[in-house]
Motif scaffolding. Structure first.
Motif, PDB file in Angstrom:
ATOM      1  N   ARG A 277     -39.034 100.428  69.035  1.00 12.43           N
ATOM      2  CA  ARG A 277     -37.687  99.854  68.978  1.00 12.43           C
ATOM      3  C   ARG A 277     -37.019 100.305  67.686  1.00 12.43           C
ATOM      4  O   ARG A 277     -37.650 100.368  66.631  1.00 12.43           O
ATOM      5  CB  ARG A 277     -37.752  98.331  69.038  1.00 12.43           C
ATOM      6  CG  ARG A 277     -36.382  97.658  69.044  1.00 12.43           C
ATOM      7  CD  ARG A 277     -36.488  96.133  69.094  1.00 12.43           C
ATOM      8  NE  ARG A 277     -37.061  95.669  70.357  1.00 12.43           N
ATOM      9  CZ  ARG A 277     -38.214  95.013  70.468  1.00 12.43           C
ATOM     10  NH1 ARG A 277     -38.916  94.738  69.387  1.00 12.43           N
ATOM     11  NH2 ARG A 277     -38.661  94.628  71.646  1.00 12.43           N
ATOM     12  N   TRP A 278     -35.711 100.622  67.803  1.00 14.57           N
ATOM     13  CA  TRP A 278     -34.938 101.029  66.648  1.00 14.57           C
ATOM     14  C   TRP A 278     -34.206  99.830  66.050  1.00 14.57           C
ATOM     15  O   TRP A 278     -34.067  98.774  66.696  1.00 14.57           O
ATOM     16  CB  TRP A 278     -33.929 102.108  67.039  1.00 14.57           C
ATOM     17  CG  TRP A 278     -34.556 103.468  67.185  1.00 14.57           C
ATOM     18  CD1 TRP A 278     -34.632 104.440  66.242  1.00 14.57           C
ATOM     19  CD2 TRP A 278     -35.195 103.992  68.356  1.00 14.57           C
ATOM     20  NE1 TRP A 278     -35.288 105.564  66.738  1.00 14.57           N
ATOM     21  CE2 TRP A 278     -35.647 105.301  68.036  1.00 14.57           C
ATOM     22  CE3 TRP A 278     -35.444 103.490  69.644  1.00 14.57           C
ATOM     23  CZ2 TRP A 278     -36.299 106.116  68.952  1.00 14.57           C
ATOM     24  CZ3 TRP A 278     -36.123 104.289  70.553  1.00 14.57           C
ATOM     25  CH2 TRP A 278     -36.541 105.588  70.209  1.00 14.57           C
ATOM     26  N   ARG A 282     -32.029  99.468  70.234  1.00 17.02           N
ATOM     27  CA  ARG A 282     -32.494 100.355  71.303  1.00 17.02           C
ATOM     28  C   ARG A 282     -34.021 100.321  71.363  1.00 17.02           C
ATOM     29  O   ARG A 282     -34.699 100.182  70.353  1.00 17.02           O
ATOM     30  CB  ARG A 282     -32.046 101.797  71.043  1.00 17.02           C
ATOM     31  CG  ARG A 282     -30.573 102.043  71.204  1.00 17.02           C
ATOM     32  CD  ARG A 282     -30.260 103.529  70.943  1.00 17.02           C
ATOM     33  NE  ARG A 282     -30.631 103.918  69.596  1.00 17.02           N
ATOM     34  CZ  ARG A 282     -31.489 104.879  69.292  1.00 17.02           C
ATOM     35  NH1 ARG A 282     -32.104 105.544  70.257  1.00 17.02           N
ATOM     36  NH2 ARG A 282     -31.745 105.175  68.032  1.00 17.02           N
ATOM     37  N   SER A 283     -34.556 100.498  72.567  1.00 17.89           N
ATOM     38  CA  SER A 283     -36.016 100.541  72.728  1.00 17.89           C
ATOM     39  C   SER A 283     -36.390 101.648  73.700  1.00 17.89           C
ATOM     40  O   SER A 283     -35.557 102.131  74.480  1.00 17.89           O
ATOM     41  CB  SER A 283     -36.551  99.192  73.225  1.00 17.89           C
ATOM     42  OG  SER A 283     -36.030  98.894  74.509  1.00 17.89           O
TER      43      SER A 283
END
Length: 364
Positions: A277-278, A282-283
């Motif tokens: 995950r960022w 986002r993932s």
């Protein structure tokens, strides 16, 4: 095991490690008139000649590896054959074995050095093949034995497979899986190229990769090495030479660019059970995380000598920055600016000459 009462074999110099740097050092010690087994001894933990090369992945051939420079006094091409499809893990050990035999280096193996301690005017080298008392050491243990994986949050929770470059064998092992390749060095690019041809990949790097266009001449090479050398002379941990030189735009890399494989993403902030995950939320779900995140110098056995600064680095001195400032009896070759095959050759020569001079050993 209690080793306090065991007798130690006395030598002038012990060389630890028989890769490129160690063999170069041993060759130059012989050239200076020192005799293997009497004046100096080379210890190597590997079961056979070849240094770290014997453990490299099977797809790394002489056509894909960075250039293997000749050891002093013996041609690699003449002893490894001219077939570029030969595995590096076969060709280089064959060459090293021929080299050891040609110059009678009498490497003791397998011999794992557990610790090196200060004993006044001498250094005590404790290994699983005996004890040795030396006036000086040339350490050439390289980095292969100490892979580095950064500790990202959630790394232990990942339910897929994680492995380091050191453990890679074949791209086909990942067929049908989504592989996340982490890292921006040469090994990361090579493995990304192979794996992306058989399965889905995603590439992440901590910083944007820097590709180098045009020829990389000797002047540019010297400038890059000097930047690494300046760090170790200042007592800072060494950066890799490739982090300074950049990645060459080879035909393989250009082909990867055409295939869209080099569309990298920024480094994620955490690892989840199913992927990463960022920071922006986002993932991405992946099956495999391949850490191409480099290595660290394998120097734990030297810890009792207290060579490191508070920065974590070791202050180096000498003509090619191989001599440890805190203890001039210790030389590190294949460390920092000499962590390349040509750099290791030159470092081995400098270390042999400077250490024998410091110890006032008679030259032939």
């Amino acid at each position: 095991m209690d080793t306090s009462s065991r007798l130690a074999l006395k030598l002038d110099i012990v060389v630890i490690g028989a890769g490129q740097a160690g063999l170069s050092s041993a060759y130059h010690l012989r050239q200076l008139g020192l005799q293997p087994g009497r004046d100096f001894l080379v210890l190597d933990r590997a079961p056979q000649p070849g240094g770290a090369w014997q453990y490299r992945w099977p797809s790394l051939t002489l056509s894909t590896v960075n250039r293997v420079h000749d050891l002093p006094g013996l041609s690699f091409a003449d002893n490894a054959g001219g077939d570029a499809s030969v595995r590096a893990s076969v060709a280089v050990p064959h060459y090293f074995a021929a080299y050891e035999e040609r110059f009678g280096l009498d490497v003791l193996r397998p011999a794992s050095v557990n610790v090196v301690c200060n004993r006044g005017e001498r250094l005590r080298v404790e290994s699983d093949r005996g004890l040795f008392s030396a006036r000086g050491i040339i350490n050439a243990t390289g980095t292969w034995e100490k892979p580095f994986i950064p500790d990202y949050p959630g790394r232990e929770s990942f339910t897929g497979r994680q492995l380091h470059t050191q453990q890679f064998q074949a791209a086909e092992d990942f067929t049908g899986q989504h592989v996340l390749v982490v890292g921006g060095g040469i090994s990361a690019i090579q493995l990304l190229d192979q794996i992306s041809q058989v399965t889905r990949t995603t590439w992440v790097t901590r910083t944007p990769p820097r590709f180098r266009e045009g020829p990389f001449d000797q002047e540019a090479g010297r400038a890059a090495v000097k930047l690494v050398e300046d760090r170790v002379r200042a007592g800072l941990p060494p950066n890799s030479v490739v982090s300074v030189t950049g990645l060459p735009l080879s035909p393989a890399i250009l082909a990867m660019r055409e295939r869209g494989v080099l569309e990298r993403q920024d480094m994620f902030s955490e690892i989840t059970p199913t992927g990463v995950r960022w920071a922006d939320g986002r993932s991405l779900d992946v099956d495999v995380i391949l850490w191409c995140t480099g290595f660290r110098s394998a120097l734990d056995h030297l810890a009792p000598l207290q060579l490191r600064e508070e920065s974590g680095g070791i202050t180096m001195t000498g003509r090619l920055a191989t001599q440890v400032a805190r203890d001039p009896r210790v030389h590190l070759v294949g460390y920092g600016p000499s962590a390349s095959t040509i750099g290791a050759n030159r470092a081995g020569a400098a270390a042999a000459r400077e250490l024998t001079a410091f110890l006032e050993l008679p030259a032939s």
